[in-house]
Design a protein around this motif. Structure first.
Motif, short mmCIF file in Angstrom:
data_model
loop_
_atom_site.label_atom_id
_atom_site.label_comp_id
_atom_site.label_asym_id
_atom_site.label_seq_id
_atom_site.Cartn_x
_atom_site.Cartn_y
_atom_site.Cartn_z
N THR A 377 8.73 3.46 5.27
CA THR A 377 8.01 2.19 5.24
C THR A 377 8.98 1.03 5.34
O THR A 377 8.77 0.07 6.09
CB THR A 377 7.20 2.08 3.93
N ASN A 382 5.79 3.05 10.10
CA ASN A 382 4.58 3.26 9.30
C ASN A 382 3.82 4.53 9.66
O ASN A 382 3.18 5.14 8.80
CB ASN A 382 3.66 2.04 9.43
N THR A 411 -2.02 1.11 1.70
CA THR A 411 -1.34 -0.13 2.09
C THR A 411 -0.62 0.03 3.42
O THR A 411 -0.74 -0.82 4.33
CB THR A 411 -0.32 -0.53 1.00
N ASP A 414 -3.06 0.33 6.28
CA ASP A 414 -3.59 -0.98 6.68
C ASP A 414 -2.59 -1.73 7.55
O ASP A 414 -2.95 -2.37 8.54
CB ASP A 414 -3.93 -1.82 5.44
N GLN A 415 -1.32 -1.67 7.17
CA GLN A 415 -0.28 -2.35 7.95
C GLN A 415 -0.19 -1.76 9.35
O GLN A 415 0.02 -2.47 10.33
CB GLN A 415 1.07 -2.23 7.23
N ARG A 416 -0.33 -0.43 9.42
CA ARG A 416 -0.26 0.23 10.74
C ARG A 416 -1.43 -0.21 11.62
O ARG A 416 -1.25 -0.51 12.80
CB ARG A 416 -0.30 1.75 10.53
N ARG A 419 -1.28 -3.74 13.31
CA ARG A 419 -0.37 -3.99 14.43
C ARG A 419 -1.08 -3.93 15.78
O ARG A 419 -2.01 -3.19 15.95
CB ARG A 419 0.75 -2.96 14.42
#
Length: 419
Positions: A377, A382, A411, A414-416, A419
């Motif tokens: 991470t 990710n 978390t 979600d970040q992945r 993008r």
């Protein structure tokens, strides 16, 4: 608190005391543990409907005592030897002793020293002590020793049979015989503390009672052997780790990692005592590999404990101690911890490279994929981090750790997707 939770708690906290009380009276290890297991099984059936008794430990003690007496009667009848004497023994029985007093303290020490008798293999002795003295489950002991649960169950059975067959006494050995058992006692206390500090299963982030019992065990034996290097180093290590117990969980009993912990909650008196122990003459001369291992781990913990904040932590110093530790005892656990320190000191890519080769040595560990996920991470990978978190969640059997891993996975996921 539900009956099931109450039962699990009293088993976890009182197993060793109940074992030692019954063993002190009946001197039959083969009967005592089976009787306690039967008592726990009976409690699991009856407490949910009858209600939890006012003194759960005393209830288990009474139930187990009656089962031992039943078995002794059956044996006496089978051998046609003095059955009436056993009945009279039951009739004149003294009240249940559930209050842990001085006698219990002595009996616990006797139980530890019986389990660590030199006739037993050291690894089996440690495992048996964890099971009999501290009530650690066979599954959790297997995790500590990095072996499958059936293997550990068979090892425990062989050790118990050997104690019975060899007639190993339930007694404190002479002062001359005590030193040869200290290394095994120390290793056992270390494993017991680990089982309390980082439970492999169950709902708890930390089992303060079990960890505290390990600290007490070391103090008791160190009082009998003042200045013993292996116990001095181990007590320093355990105190430094145990000093953070109140800061490791939040109000909802969720995990609080070291960087986020409120350092005002750390027990400074224990940290100060540990630092004094590390500076004691006992550790200034030639010491064994086991002692040196504990001392190095304690010095690593001391760097954390004496840093004013997480940002002030001297990671370069910690890495140097881990380098020495891995050179001394290249265990998979030490190498995994070193990788974490390297990542803090030199970045996640360095930490990830240090994980190479550990998968085969830690095939069931959830901590290895959890560390890898965290470092991936940080490295911005990710997709791979999500996969590593998923593996860690699959392997993790501690509820609190699994909940934390699930949050981290969500978390990163979600970040992945963002993008």
């Amino acid at each position: 608190m539900s009956a099931d939770v109450e039962l699990a708690t009293v088993v976890r906290e009182e197993w060793g005391r109940l074992t030692s009380l019954l063993l002190a009276r009946f001197r039959r290890l083969d009967l005592v543990e089976d009787a306690l297991a039967d008592a726990v099984e009976a409690a699991a059936r009856r407490w949910p409907t009858d209600g939890v008794p006012d003194n759960p430990a005393a209830w288990l003690h009474t139930a187990a005592r009656r089962r031992v007496l039943d078995q002794l009667r059956a044996e006496a009848m089978a051998q046609r030897k003095a059955p009436l004497l056993l009945v009279e023994h039951d009739r004149t029985d003294t009240p249940v002793r559930a209050d842990p007093g001085g006698l219990v303290e002595d009996d616990l020490l006797r139980l530890v020293l019986m389990c660590t008798h030199p006739a037993l293999d050291p690894a089996a002795a440690s495992a048996l002590t964890l099971r009999l003295v501290l009530g650690v489950s066979t599954a959790d002991i297997a995790r500590l020793f990095l072996v499958p649960e059936p293997t550990m169950a068979a090892r425990l059975t062989r050790a118990k049979k050997k104690i019975v067959a060899a007639g190993i006494p339930f007694a404190v050995p002479s002062a001359d015989a005590l030193p040869e058992r200290l290394d095994v006692v120390a290793q056992t206390a270390y494993l017991a503390f680990t089982a309390g500090y980082a439970p492999g299963s169950g709902p708890d982030v930390v089992r303060v009672g079990l960890a505290g019992e390990a600290v007490r065990l070391v103090r008791v034996v160190l009082a009998a052997r003042p200045g013993e290097p292996v116990l001095t180093a181990l007590l320093a290590l355990l105190l430094l780790q145990h000093s953070r117990r109140d800061a490791r969980v939040d109000a909802d009993r969720a995990i609080v990692l070291l960087p986020q912990q409120d350092r005002s909650l750390w027990h400074r008196d224990e940290i100060d005592e540990a630092v004094r122990l590390l500076a004691s003459p006992a550790l200034s001369g030639p010491i064994t590999v086991q002692t040196a291992s504990y001392a190095l781990q304690a010095r690593i913990a001391a760097v954390h404990a004496t840093a004013r904040s997480a940002e002030d932590t001297r990671w370069d110093e910690i890495v140097r101690h881990y380098d020495d530790l891995v050179e001394l005892t290249p265990t998979p656990s030490a190498r995994l911890a070193r990788a974490v320190a390297l990542a803090e000191a030199a970045g996640p890519a360095t930490g990830l490279r240090a994980l190479d080769g550990l998968d085969e040595e830690l095939p069931r560990s959830h901590r290895l994929p959890a560390v890898r996920a965290e470092l991936l991470t940080r490295a911005g990978e990710n997709e791979k981090a999500c996969a590593a978190y998923a593996l860690a969640i699959e392997r993790c059997e501690n509820d609190a750790e699994r909940a934390w891993l699930i949050r981290q996975h969500a978390t990163v996921d979600d970040q992945r997707d963002a993008r």
